[in-house]
Enzyme design. Sequence first.
Site, PDB file in Angstrom:
ATOM      1  N   GLN A  73     -31.561  24.702   2.441  1.00  0.00           N
ATOM      2  CA  GLN A  73     -32.188  23.372   2.499  1.00  0.00           C
ATOM      3  C   GLN A  73     -32.278  22.785   1.095  1.00  0.00           C
ATOM      4  OE1 GLN A  73     -36.172  23.193   4.188  1.00  0.00           O
ATOM      5  NE2 GLN A  73     -36.056  20.959   4.441  1.00  0.00           N
TER       6      GLN A  73
ATOM      7  N   HIS B 202     -34.285  17.518   8.657  1.00  0.00           N
ATOM      8  CA  HIS B 202     -33.075  16.869   9.178  1.00  0.00           C
ATOM      9  C   HIS B 202     -32.313  17.865  10.029  1.00  0.00           C
ATOM     10  CE1 HIS B 202     -32.482  18.462   5.120  1.00  0.00           C
ATOM     11  NE2 HIS B 202     -31.266  18.820   5.509  1.00  0.00           N
TER      12      HIS B 202
HETATM   13  P1  DGP Z   1     -29.593  20.579   3.590  1.00  0.00           P
HETATM   14  O1  DGP Z   1     -28.754  21.281   2.587  1.00  0.00           O
HETATM   15  O2  DGP Z   1     -29.682  21.301   4.918  1.00  0.00           O
HETATM   16  O3  DGP Z   1     -30.950  20.198   3.039  1.00  0.00           O
HETATM   17  O4  DGP Z   1     -28.828  19.229   3.913  1.00  0.00           O
HETATM   18  C1  DGP Z   1     -28.940  18.084   3.119  1.00  0.00           C
HETATM   19  C2  DGP Z   1     -27.738  17.257   3.384  1.00  0.00           C
HETATM   20  O5  DGP Z   1     -28.002  15.950   2.909  1.00  0.00           O
HETATM   21  C3  DGP Z   1     -26.481  17.733   2.672  1.00  0.00           C
HETATM   22  O6  DGP Z   1     -25.529  18.156   3.640  1.00  0.00           O
HETATM   23  C4  DGP Z   1     -25.985  16.530   1.916  1.00  0.00           C
HETATM   24  C5  DGP Z   1     -26.796  15.396   2.466  1.00  0.00           C
HETATM   25  N1  DGP Z   1     -27.165  14.387   1.509  1.00  0.00           N
HETATM   26  C6  DGP Z   1     -27.733  14.579   0.286  1.00  0.00           C
HETATM   27  N2  DGP Z   1     -27.950  13.407  -0.324  1.00  0.00           N
HETATM   28  C7  DGP Z   1     -27.525  12.446   0.548  1.00  0.00           C
HETATM   29  C8  DGP Z   1     -27.494  11.021   0.481  1.00  0.00           C
HETATM   30  O7  DGP Z   1     -27.918  10.370  -0.470  1.00  0.00           O
HETATM   31  N3  DGP Z   1     -26.958  10.381   1.556  1.00  0.00           N
HETATM   32  C9  DGP Z   1     -26.484  11.060   2.650  1.00  0.00           C
HETATM   33  N4  DGP Z   1     -25.979  10.336   3.654  1.00  0.00           N
HETATM   34  N5  DGP Z   1     -26.519  12.394   2.748  1.00  0.00           N
HETATM   35  C10 DGP Z   1     -27.024  13.076   1.698  1.00  0.00           C
END
Ligand code: DGP
Length: 123
Positions: A103, A109
């Site tokens: 995470q 999420h």
């Molecule tokens: P986790 O590693 O499970 O906390 O997933 C976080 C996810 O969020 C990762 O797969 C990348 C995504 N992410 C990080 N920053 C942003 C952002 O600014 N916009 C979007 N759409 N996704 C993001």
Amino acid sequence: MSVYRRGMTPASECLFCGIVAGDVPADVVHDDEQTVAFRDINGQAPTHVLVVPRDHHPNAASLATAGQGGVDALVRTAAAVAAAEGVAEDYRLVFNTGAEAGQSVFHVHLHLLGGRSFTWPPG
Ligand code: DGP
């Protein structure tokens, strides 16, 4: 309702709260009263969508403990998005909880991944 514990991101500094509020741009594919779904910026599959509650909770257990049906709402939205993306028959849902589990954003999420084959165990 805002839930903040020591070591976690307060809602006022939360990236995904910014996306929910429309202050941070994102490719939003679904939104309703309880949830917002948007494409992961670092997609790992043809469909890789993050489903978040509008309220700030650091992880899935916190959301479940709040008792508002928030986890159900995330799964319902994920299923609706999977259908809209044409992957309703085969998809993976993932909650990472804690940095050691992968995470990186501490606003709960649900990852919806689909459109390719997946292996088990995960890395
Ligand atoms: P986790 O590693 O499970 O906390 O997933 C976080 C996810 O969020 C990762 O797969 C990348 C995504 N992410 C990080 N920053 C942003 C952002 O600014 N916009 C979007 N759409 N996704 C993001």
